[in-house]
Design a protein around this motif. Structure first.
Motif, PDB file in Angstrom:
ATOM      1  N   ASP A   1       4.586   9.281  19.404  1.00 40.75           N
ATOM      2  CA  ASP A   1       3.695   8.029  18.438  1.00 40.75           C
ATOM      3  C   ASP A   1       2.627   8.976  17.724  1.00 40.75           C
ATOM      4  O   ASP A   1       1.916   9.686  18.181  1.00 40.75           O
ATOM      5  CB  ASP A   1       2.962   7.178  19.293  1.00 40.75           C
ATOM      6  N   ILE A   2       2.510   8.754  16.346  1.00 35.68           N
ATOM      7  CA  ILE A   2       1.572   9.385  15.596  1.00 35.68           C
ATOM      8  C   ILE A   2       0.494   8.398  15.007  1.00 35.68           C
ATOM      9  O   ILE A   2       1.231   7.380  14.392  1.00 35.68           O
ATOM     10  CB  ILE A   2       2.465  10.104  14.474  1.00 35.68           C
ATOM     11  N   HIS A   3      -0.702   8.614  15.197  1.00 32.08           N
ATOM     12  CA  HIS A   3      -1.554   7.784  14.733  1.00 32.08           C
ATOM     13  C   HIS A   3      -2.344   8.363  13.247  1.00 32.08           C
ATOM     14  O   HIS A   3      -2.667   9.439  13.459  1.00 32.08           O
ATOM     15  CB  HIS A   3      -2.755   7.624  15.644  1.00 32.08           C
ATOM     16  N   ILE A   4      -2.104   7.761  12.103  1.00 35.63           N
ATOM     17  CA  ILE A   4      -2.450   8.102  10.918  1.00 35.63           C
ATOM     18  C   ILE A   4      -3.111   6.989   9.797  1.00 35.63           C
ATOM     19  O   ILE A   4      -2.284   5.852  10.065  1.00 35.63           O
ATOM     20  CB  ILE A   4      -1.350   8.814  10.141  1.00 35.63           C
ATOM     21  N   LYS A   5      -4.102   7.235   9.141  1.00 34.51           N
ATOM     22  CA  LYS A   5      -4.616   6.160   8.290  1.00 34.51           C
ATOM     23  C   LYS A   5      -4.655   4.821   8.863  1.00 34.51           C
ATOM     24  O   LYS A   5      -4.491   3.731   8.276  1.00 34.51           O
ATOM     25  CB  LYS A   5      -3.692   6.296   7.017  1.00 34.51           C
ATOM     26  N   GLY A   6      -5.037   4.641  10.196  1.00 38.40           N
ATOM     27  CA  GLY A   6      -5.065   3.345  10.883  1.00 38.40           C
ATOM     28  C   GLY A   6      -4.074   2.835  11.226  1.00 38.40           C
ATOM     29  O   GLY A   6      -3.900   1.457  11.798  1.00 38.40           O
TER      30      GLY A   6
ATOM     31  N   SER B   1       3.968   7.333  -0.009  1.00 40.46           N
ATOM     32  CA  SER B   1       3.629   7.916  -1.402  1.00 40.46           C
ATOM     33  C   SER B   1       2.203   8.284  -1.546  1.00 40.46           C
ATOM     34  O   SER B   1       1.473   8.397  -2.595  1.00 40.46           O
ATOM     35  CB  SER B   1       3.848   6.640  -2.519  1.00 40.46           C
ATOM     36  N   ASP B   2       1.734   8.564  -0.411  1.00 40.26           N
ATOM     37  CA  ASP B   2       0.319   9.119  -0.434  1.00 40.26           C
ATOM     38  C   ASP B   2       0.078  10.628  -0.035  1.00 40.26           C
ATOM     39  O   ASP B   2       0.869  11.050   0.896  1.00 40.26           O
ATOM     40  CB  ASP B   2      -0.708   8.303   0.879  1.00 40.26           C
ATOM     41  N   PRO B   3      -0.231  11.202  -0.971  1.00 36.35           N
ATOM     42  CA  PRO B   3      -0.254  12.798  -0.867  1.00 36.35           C
ATOM     43  C   PRO B   3      -0.968  13.540   0.311  1.00 36.35           C
ATOM     44  O   PRO B   3      -0.195  14.580   0.765  1.00 36.35           O
ATOM     45  CB  PRO B   3      -1.044  13.397  -2.131  1.00 36.35           C
ATOM     46  N   GLU B   4      -1.978  12.939   0.710  1.00 35.36           N
ATOM     47  CA  GLU B   4      -2.922  13.379   1.811  1.00 35.36           C
ATOM     48  C   GLU B   4      -1.732  13.271   3.155  1.00 35.36           C
ATOM     49  O   GLU B   4      -1.690  14.094   3.974  1.00 35.36           O
ATOM     50  CB  GLU B   4      -3.864  12.666   2.149  1.00 35.36           C
ATOM     51  N   THR B   5      -1.124  12.056   3.226  1.00 38.70           N
ATOM     52  CA  THR B   5      -0.151  11.833   4.331  1.00 38.70           C
ATOM     53  C   THR B   5       1.155  12.869   4.229  1.00 38.70           C
ATOM     54  O   THR B   5       1.454  13.318   5.235  1.00 38.70           O
ATOM     55  CB  THR B   5       0.450  10.353   4.484  1.00 38.70           C
ATOM     56  N   ASN B   6       1.515  12.887   3.222  1.00 34.58           N
ATOM     57  CA  ASN B   6       2.544  13.732   2.660  1.00 34.58           C
ATOM     58  C   ASN B   6       2.316  15.362   3.375  1.00 34.58           C
ATOM     59  O   ASN B   6       3.173  15.741   3.736  1.00 34.58           O
ATOM     60  CB  ASN B   6       3.165  13.796   1.428  1.00 34.58           C
TER      61      ASN B   6
ATOM     62  N   GLY C   1       0.942  -1.156  -0.146  1.00 32.79           N
ATOM     63  CA  GLY C   1      -0.049  -0.007  -0.019  1.00 32.79           C
ATOM     64  C   GLY C   1       0.948   1.164  -0.028  1.00 32.79           C
ATOM     65  O   GLY C   1       2.030   1.247   0.045  1.00 32.79           O
ATOM     66  N   PRO C   2       0.350   2.343  -0.020  1.00 29.99           N
ATOM     67  CA  PRO C   2       0.851   3.735  -0.369  1.00 29.99           C
ATOM     68  C   PRO C   2       1.857   3.983   0.942  1.00 29.99           C
ATOM     69  O   PRO C   2       2.647   4.880   0.695  1.00 29.99           O
ATOM     70  CB  PRO C   2      -0.090   4.740  -0.442  1.00 29.99           C
ATOM     71  N   ILE C   3       1.639   3.549   2.316  1.00 31.71           N
ATOM     72  CA  ILE C   3       2.232   3.698   3.308  1.00 31.71           C
ATOM     73  C   ILE C   3       3.052   2.349   3.646  1.00 31.71           C
ATOM     74  O   ILE C   3       2.187   1.437   4.245  1.00 31.71           O
ATOM     75  CB  ILE C   3       1.185   4.303   4.532  1.00 31.71           C
ATOM     76  N   PHE C   4       4.317   2.356   4.101  1.00 30.81           N
ATOM     77  CA  PHE C   4       5.010   1.066   4.075  1.00 30.81           C
ATOM     78  C   PHE C   4       6.091   1.264   4.917  1.00 30.81           C
ATOM     79  O   PHE C   4       6.524   2.418   5.044  1.00 30.81           O
ATOM     80  CB  PHE C   4       5.318   0.319   2.930  1.00 30.81           C
ATOM     81  N   THR C   5       6.668   0.332   5.751  1.00 32.85           N
ATOM     82  CA  THR C   5       7.666   0.216   6.595  1.00 32.85           C
ATOM     83  C   THR C   5       8.929  -0.327   5.980  1.00 32.85           C
ATOM     84  O   THR C   5       8.711  -1.216   5.258  1.00 32.85           O
ATOM     85  CB  THR C   5       7.339  -0.490   7.965  1.00 32.85           C
ATOM     86  N   THR C   6      10.015   0.119   6.043  1.00 33.74           N
ATOM     87  CA  THR C   6      11.308  -0.468   5.633  1.00 33.74           C
ATOM     88  C   THR C   6      12.425  -0.014   6.509  1.00 33.74           C
ATOM     89  O   THR C   6      12.081   0.513   7.702  1.00 33.74           O
ATOM     90  CB  THR C   6      11.610   0.254   4.181  1.00 33.74           C
TER      91      THR C   6
END
Length: 475
Positions: free
Chosen positions: A358-363, A86-91, A70-75
């Motif tokens: 801690d930040i809560h965003i998009k679930g 890679s999500d414009p709203e999150t950016n 999905g557009p938000i991922f962990t690496t």
């Protein structure tokens, strides 16, 4: 006995590290992290990221993970767990919450070379004041009334020396560095500016290396170059401070720093100037080069651009007559070319931030202390936001068609919006005007685009140039 003590110390250290990692892992299990893969221990997925960005097509690194997670991922890159967006709203959320939920964070190799007082690394009220000061020296009225003449003059001066074969990226770097030095410290081109520029080349090469002089010759050279640049700028600051106290001041950025009520030290001013020279030199020169590359590969766009600028030139008494602000404002297709170059080239591919809590965003939850990377590149090259997103198409910007401006962030956003965004657009527009009205060109050889450690062409984009007359090509 000494050996046993060393072994014991090592065992204790490993135990503490293991306990820390166990506690951290346990805590993170209770959080809903964005999906992803942390890769190998310590290294993470850094090698995959770098190998992708060393090619013409780095998109697969993000594309593959977006398709899978999905557009938000962990690496895990550059030694730290990182959440990619890679999500414009999150950016936008990340950019707008600078200093509240996120703070600026860059690899130590960059921060060490720029200095702790650079605008890139400043925080809080000091950053607000310095950002505002920088904006005040690069707004439309200042460019129109004070900078445009110098921009046009210095670009014409550089282009006068062009004959036959030109390394375009190298020439563009000379132009933008000279412009930056003039705007910041009122220096015209000369031996001093060229000597300083050569040190900057070495300094910038160290940005994306291992920040250990013992193991990296590139970083060691960069540190030495940084010292030389700081010493050269320090001498200028001392000289100008003395002139300012004697009432013999100039109207440039350095004068404003010396006259400020904040009482900036020489070290603070040197760091600030050093970083601004990097920003003005590296990014704008790359945009210039890639605009020409994209236009060369899109003949219809180049023809339309020539037509626009030939019309401006035809209204002048001669080719050397200076450009005026009205000329700049009568370049609508040029602005389309500028936008499309910024979108496709993505000189600033994204920004690193660190979560302050801690930040809560998009679930999901981004744990405190984790790095976050807001990827502008991924958004700009997403077919959902831009039709045929990976094709150079300046016409997409005519009449703001496609409703794309709300996801277009080539200069960042929020409190750290690039203060030189309008200046960069003017410099590129004037450069394109002088280039297309004075020259025709063809690539001297095939050249490829790569994106690591910075966006550039592998061979500095060599072109064969030929001077134009008003009515065609010179004989």
């Amino acid at each position: 006995m000494e050996f046993l003590s060393s072994v014991l110390l090592l065992c204790i250290s490993l135990s503490i590290i293991s306990l820390y990692l166990l506690l951290r892992t346990s805590r993170h299990r209770n959080l809903r992290l964005p999906p992803g893969n942390l890769g190998l221990p310590f290294i993470g997925e850094t090698l995959q990221l770098i190998s992708a960005y060393k090619t013409e097509n780095p998109e697969p690194f993000i594309d593959e993970r977006v398709n899978r997670f999905g557009p938000i991922f962990t690496t895990h890159v550059f030694g730290e767990p990182t959440v990619f967006s890679s999500d414009p709203e999150t950016n936008r959320f990340i950019l707008q919450n600078e200093g509240k939920l996120f703070e600026c964070s860059y690899p130590s190799s960059i921060s060490n070379l720029l200095g702790k007082h650079s605008l890139l690394l400043m925080k809080g009220n000091l950053h607000k004041r310095m950002h505002s000061l920088t904006m005040s020296f690069a707004n439309s009225s200042i460019i129109r009334d004070h900078l445009l003449d110098d921009i046009d003059r210095l670009i014409r001066l550089n282009l006068e020396s062009w004959t036959d074969r030109v390394l375009l990226m190298e020439e563009a770097k000379k132009i933008t560095f000279e412009l930056a030095v003039k705007q910041l410290m009122s220096f015209d081109p000369g031996e001093w500016t060229e000597s300083l520029r050569k040190e900057y080349v070495l300094l910038i090469e160290g940005f994306f290396t291992v920040p250990l002089p013992l193991f990296s010759t590139t970083y060691r050279r960069a540190i030495k170059a940084r010292t030389k640049v700081a010493e050269a700028l320090g001498l200028i600051v001392k000289q100008r401070r003395k002139e300012s106290e004697e009432g013999d001041g100039k109207k440039d950025m350095l004068a404003a720093l010396l006259a400020g009520d904040d009482g900036f030290s020489d070290e603070q001013i040197v760091d600030f100037l050093l970083a601004l020279l990097v920003a003005g030199y590296e990014t704008t020169s790359t945009i210039m080069t890639l605009a020409v590359k994209f236009l060369t590969e899109t003949p219809l766009a180049l023809d339309q651009l020539k037509e626009e600028h030939d019309q401006i030139r035809a209204e002048k008494k001669d080719s050397l007559e200076v450009l005026e602000w009205n000329d700049y404002k009568s370049m609508p297709f040029t602005q389309c070319v500028v936008n499309e170059t910024l979108r496709l080239a993505n000189i600033i591919s994204g920004v690193f931030r660190r979560a302050m809590t801690d930040i809560h965003i998009k679930g999901y939850t981004i744990p405190k202390g984790w790095k976050v990377f807001a990827s502008f590149r991924a958004v700009h090259l997403d077919h959902e936001h831009f039709k045929d997103a990976r094709t150079f198409n300046p016409w997409r910007w005519q009449n703001n068609s496609g409703g794309t401006t709300n996801v277009f962030t080539p200069f960042g956003g929020g409190p750290r919006l690039c203060p030189g965004y309008e200046l960069a657009r003017v410099e590129l527009s004037v450069f394109l005007h002088r280039l297309v009205t004075q020259f025709s060109w063809v690539p001297a050889e095939e050249d490829k685009l790569v994106f690591f450690p910075t966006t550039r062409t592998q061979k500095r984009y060599p072109i064969n140039v030929k001077r134009r007359t008003m009515y065609g090509e010179a004989m």
